[in-house]
Design an enzyme around this catalytic site. Structure first.
Site, PDB file in Angstrom:
ATOM      1  N   ASP A  13       0.904  -1.357   0.080  1.00 13.32           N
ATOM      2  CA  ASP A  13       0.000   0.131   0.119  1.00 13.32           C
ATOM      3  C   ASP A  13       0.903   1.134   0.036  1.00 13.32           C
ATOM      4  O   ASP A  13       0.466   2.375   0.568  1.00 13.32           O
ATOM      5  CB  ASP A  13      -1.098  -0.049   1.213  1.00 13.32           C
ATOM      6  CG  ASP A  13      -1.839  -1.027   1.050  1.00 13.32           C
ATOM      7  OD1 ASP A  13      -2.396  -1.581   0.010  1.00 13.32           O
ATOM      8  OD2 ASP A  13      -2.158  -1.676   2.094  1.00 13.32           O
ATOM      9  N   LYS A  16       2.055   2.159  -5.316  1.00 12.94           N
ATOM     10  CA  LYS A  16       2.763   1.701  -6.503  1.00 12.94           C
ATOM     11  C   LYS A  16       1.869   1.798  -7.716  1.00 12.94           C
ATOM     12  O   LYS A  16       2.354   2.108  -8.645  1.00 12.94           O
ATOM     13  CB  LYS A  16       3.022  -0.053  -6.228  1.00 12.94           C
ATOM     14  CG  LYS A  16       3.728  -0.443  -5.052  1.00 12.94           C
ATOM     15  CD  LYS A  16       3.996  -1.872  -4.873  1.00 12.94           C
ATOM     16  CE  LYS A  16       2.679  -2.626  -4.354  1.00 12.94           C
ATOM     17  NZ  LYS A  16       2.350  -2.250  -3.084  1.00 12.94           N
ATOM     18  N   GLY A  40      -4.290  -4.249  -4.303  1.00 13.95           N
ATOM     19  CA  GLY A  40      -5.150  -3.545  -4.480  1.00 13.95           C
ATOM     20  C   GLY A  40      -4.685  -2.215  -5.206  1.00 13.95           C
ATOM     21  O   GLY A  40      -4.297  -1.313  -4.049  1.00 13.95           O
ATOM     22  N   HIS A  41      -4.357  -1.979  -6.323  1.00 14.42           N
ATOM     23  CA  HIS A  41      -3.565  -0.723  -6.648  1.00 14.42           C
ATOM     24  C   HIS A  41      -4.485   0.361  -7.061  1.00 14.42           C
ATOM     25  O   HIS A  41      -5.349   0.225  -7.753  1.00 14.42           O
ATOM     26  CB  HIS A  41      -2.690  -1.169  -7.830  1.00 14.42           C
ATOM     27  CG  HIS A  41      -1.552  -2.038  -7.175  1.00 14.42           C
ATOM     28  ND1 HIS A  41      -0.755  -2.736  -8.085  1.00 14.42           N
ATOM     29  CD2 HIS A  41      -1.307  -2.583  -6.301  1.00 14.42           C
ATOM     30  CE1 HIS A  41      -0.140  -3.454  -7.249  1.00 14.42           C
ATOM     31  NE2 HIS A  41      -0.351  -3.282  -6.168  1.00 14.42           N
ATOM     32  N   GLN A 225       2.218  -6.068  -3.472  1.00 17.61           N
ATOM     33  CA  GLN A 225       2.550  -6.068  -1.843  1.00 17.61           C
ATOM     34  C   GLN A 225       3.941  -5.360  -1.661  1.00 17.61           C
ATOM     35  O   GLN A 225       4.026  -4.179  -2.331  1.00 17.61           O
ATOM     36  CB  GLN A 225       2.781  -7.627  -1.309  1.00 17.61           C
ATOM     37  CG  GLN A 225       1.838  -8.358  -1.195  1.00 17.61           C
ATOM     38  CD  GLN A 225       0.880  -8.790  -2.491  1.00 17.61           C
ATOM     39  OE1 GLN A 225       1.500  -9.592  -3.186  1.00 17.61           O
ATOM     40  NE2 GLN A 225      -0.262  -8.620  -2.983  1.00 17.61           N
ATOM     41  N   THR A 301      -8.469  -3.385  -0.809  1.00 19.46           N
ATOM     42  CA  THR A 301      -9.089  -4.908  -1.228  1.00 19.46           C
ATOM     43  C   THR A 301      -9.980  -5.156  -0.235  1.00 19.46           C
ATOM     44  O   THR A 301     -10.948  -5.774  -0.638  1.00 19.46           O
ATOM     45  CB  THR A 301      -7.930  -5.818  -1.310  1.00 19.46           C
ATOM     46  OG1 THR A 301      -7.078  -5.260  -2.392  1.00 19.46           O
ATOM     47  CG2 THR A 301      -8.481  -7.145  -1.758  1.00 19.46           C
ATOM     48  N   ASP A 334       2.168  14.956   1.300  1.00 24.94           N
ATOM     49  CA  ASP A 334       1.005  16.168   1.485  1.00 24.94           C
ATOM     50  C   ASP A 334       0.345  15.657   2.849  1.00 24.94           C
ATOM     51  O   ASP A 334      -0.149  16.641   3.754  1.00 24.94           O
ATOM     52  CB  ASP A 334      -0.045  16.301   0.473  1.00 24.94           C
ATOM     53  CG  ASP A 334      -0.819  14.877   0.078  1.00 24.94           C
ATOM     54  OD1 ASP A 334       0.368  13.805  -0.281  1.00 24.94           O
ATOM     55  OD2 ASP A 334      -1.910  14.935   0.114  1.00 24.94           O
TER      56      ASP A 334
HETATM   57  P1  IMO Z   1      -0.782  -4.054  -2.511  1.00 25.19           P
HETATM   58  O1  IMO Z   1      -0.387  -4.746  -3.712  1.00 25.19           O
HETATM   59  C1  IMO Z   1      -0.776  -4.602   1.939  1.00 25.19           C
HETATM   60  C2  IMO Z   1      -1.075  -8.728   3.501  1.00 25.19           C
HETATM   61  C3  IMO Z   1      -2.256  -9.063   4.115  1.00 25.19           C
HETATM   62  C4  IMO Z   1      -1.604  -9.949   5.151  1.00 25.19           C
HETATM   63  C5  IMO Z   1      -0.568 -10.459   4.332  1.00 25.19           C
HETATM   64  C6  IMO Z   1      -0.908 -11.884   3.821  1.00 25.19           C
HETATM   65  O2  IMO Z   1      -2.192  -3.308  -2.522  1.00 25.19           O
HETATM   66  O3  IMO Z   1       0.438  -3.306  -1.673  1.00 25.19           O
HETATM   67  P2  IMO Z   1      -2.505 -12.585   1.712  1.00 25.19           P
HETATM   68  O4  IMO Z   1      -3.748 -12.444   1.515  1.00 25.19           O
HETATM   69  O5  IMO Z   1      -1.563 -12.241   0.766  1.00 25.19           O
HETATM   70  O6  IMO Z   1      -2.057 -14.326   2.066  1.00 25.19           O
HETATM   71  O7  IMO Z   1      -2.169 -11.887   3.219  1.00 25.19           O
HETATM   72  O8  IMO Z   1      -0.193  -9.647   3.450  1.00 25.19           O
HETATM   73  N1  IMO Z   1      -1.186  -8.133   2.187  1.00 25.19           N
HETATM   74  C7  IMO Z   1      -1.083  -6.925   1.827  1.00 25.19           C
HETATM   75  N2  IMO Z   1      -0.959  -5.710   2.600  1.00 25.19           N
HETATM   76  N3  IMO Z   1      -0.920  -4.488   0.706  1.00 25.19           N
HETATM   77  C8  IMO Z   1      -1.161  -5.507  -0.011  1.00 25.19           C
HETATM   78  O9  IMO Z   1      -1.104  -5.110  -1.684  1.00 25.19           O
HETATM   79  C9  IMO Z   1      -1.280  -6.822   0.367  1.00 25.19           C
HETATM   80  N4  IMO Z   1      -1.284  -8.101   0.073  1.00 25.19           N
HETATM   81  C10 IMO Z   1      -1.396  -8.932   0.947  1.00 25.19           C
HETATM   82  O10 IMO Z   1      -2.923  -7.736   4.919  1.00 25.19           O
HETATM   83  O11 IMO Z   1      -1.285  -9.288   6.324  1.00 25.19           O
HETATM   84 MG    MG Z   2      -3.163  -2.191  -1.688  1.00 24.65          MG
END
Ligand code: IMO
Ligand code: MG
Length: 430
Positions: A13, A16, A40-41, A225, A301, A334
């Site tokens: 998060d 990206k 979740g982008h 991630q 997400t 910001d």
């Molecule tokens: P983006 O790409 C933040 C976290 C979950 C959990 C751990 C394992 O948007 O940055 P999973 O469902 O992957 O088996 O969960 O990883 N997690 C994320 N946290 N951003 C994400 O994706 C994440 N995808 C998985 O919250 O702690």
């Molecule tokens: Mg995300």
């Protein structure tokens, strides 16, 4: 040739999608290489918010090719829904600008059931997964009982594979997890339909990518991630099940490391984490809530509130070193307007010792306390600034401190969600 990997250097998060959208302009192809619908982008264009789970964020730039690589785990229903949502928002998505690897693994209904049931049984030591079946689908891939896209689009192969796998899954679901069994006919019917709809997009994306590289096209590898959620280098077991770091870009696409020229990291001006696991610079109480409210820190997400804390240089330096990150994109600067003091974590105190390297032990990470450097805050609204020199001196001091403590220069800062709200500090490919 100038192919680059863009990864999250924190716990996900970081923004990206937002940064990929900004630099997709400078490349020909954007490919995802790991993760699945757990990502979740979020990208905001003309005030409209678009959240992508599988499709690379380059899809929102006209004329770019988007590739979902072999390392991604695909939830076909979610992917088709994503395509539909993009179309109704006015984007053109067709088999000419979106390609899906025939080797990517498919998330099946039992993966999600197993993910949720296991989390439930873990109680207060649960990982806090997104519930999208990510762990179980990667397990099946490694255990050699996964179902790949090439089987999804071929009815006979799907029938054979699903029959044999489902037998074992149903035993596990009913006898171990105390869940309902899954009906073959229902899943087979649903997934053959998905296969038919996705077939036009499916190809050998590794060959395609290598041909594009030979033809001089520029590729951007979009990580999902973040490094601290990487299955090898993250805060194990509180991680996701894939290689979110730069190395995953090669195994997840079939492109050699010799073809990758740059690795850039995206970091937020503070830190967030969603789900369980250690988080040394987490801030509790009112200040933590203020960061969450100012930054609208709720999962894109799952909608879960994110845990918030200060920027952690120990963690980012570690990410940078492991992945060869040569430039940082700093988002949400910001949001720090209106904080009297701003802190940066520069070490962890553990058993009367100051650690400056990120420890591998969750036990140490959970029981250490952050050592902070404190900087002055600012009151000025940053969202409409156009030049680095417009930034208040305190904000510039903050950027300097990040560069100094992480050892990595910042090449771009983002001051808001829309496309214009970025300031490039350095040429991307210099
Ligand atoms: P983006 O790409 C933040 C976290 C979950 C959990 C751990 C394992 O948007 O940055 P999973 O469902 O992957 O088996 O969960 O990883 N997690 C994320 N946290 N951003 C994400 O994706 C994440 N995808 C998985 O919250 O702690
Ligand atoms: Mg995300």
């Amino acid at each position: 040739m100038s192919n680059l990997v863009l990864i999250g250097a924190q716990w996900g998060d970081e923004g990206k999608g937002r940064i990929v959208d900004v630099i997709a302009d400078k490349v020909d192809v954007v490919t995802r290489y790991q993760g699945g619908s757990n990502a979740g982008h979020t990208i905001v264009i003309d005030g409209e918010t678009i959240i992508l789970h599988h499709i690379p964020s380059g899809m929102l730039r006209e004329g770019k090719l988007s590739i979902i690589g072999n390392g991604v785990v695909v939830d076909p229903g979610v992917l088709l829904d994503e395509i539909e949502r993009l179309r109704s928002a006015g984007y053109v998505v067709f088999d000419g600008n979106l390609k899906l690897s025939d080797r990517a693994h498919v998330v099946m209904p039992y993966h999600k059931d197993i993910d949720l049931a296991r989390e439930e049984s873990l109680g207060n030591i649960k990982i806090g997964t997104t519930g999208r079946g990510i762990g179980p689908v990667y397990e099946d891939k490694v255990a050699r009982r996964g179902i790949r896209v090439s089987e999804l689009i071929d009815k006979e192969s799907l029938e054979k594979r699903l029959r044999s796998v489902l037998e074992e899954k149903n035993l596990y679901l009913t006898k171990v997890l105390d869940r309902e069994p899954i009906d073959f006919e229902r899943v087979y019917g649903e997934y053959t339909q998905y296969g038919e709809e996705l077939k036009p997009y499916v190809t050998d994306t590794s060959m395609l990518l290598n041909d594009l590289i030979s033809a001089g096209k520029r590729i951007l590898f979009e990580g999902a991630q973040g490094v601290l959620l990487d299955v090898d280098f993250g805060t194990y077991p509180y991680v996701t099940s894939s290689s979110a770091g730069a190395g995953g870009a090669c195994t997840g696409t079939g492109v050699s490391p010799t073809k990758i020229d740059h690795v850039f990291g995206v970091v937020k001006s503070y830190t967030t984490r969603v789900g369980g696991g250690p988080f040394p610079s987490e801030v509790s109480g009112e200040l933590g809530l203020k960061l969450r409210e100012y930054g609208a820190e709720y999962g894109s997400t799952t909608g879960r509130p994110r845990r918030c804390g200060w920027f952690d240089s120990v963690a980012v330096r570690y990410s940078a070193k492991l992945n060869g990150i040569s430039g940082l994109a700093l988002t949400k600067l910001d949001i720090l307007t209106g904080f009297e003091k701003i802190k940066i974590c520069v070490g962890y105190e553990y058993n009367d010792e100051i650690l400056t390297n990120f420890p591998s032990s969750v036990e140490v990470l959970t029981n250490c306390s952050p050592v902070y450097e404190e900087l002055g805050g600012w009151e000025d609204e940053l969202s409409n600034l156009a030049k680095y020199s417009d930034l208040p001196p305190q904000a510039r001091a903050f950027l300097d401190k990040i560069e100094e403590t992480t050892g990595v220069p910042i090449f771009v800062i983002s001051l808001g969600a829309s496309r214009e709200q970025v300031i490039f500090l350095k040429e991307l490919f210099s």
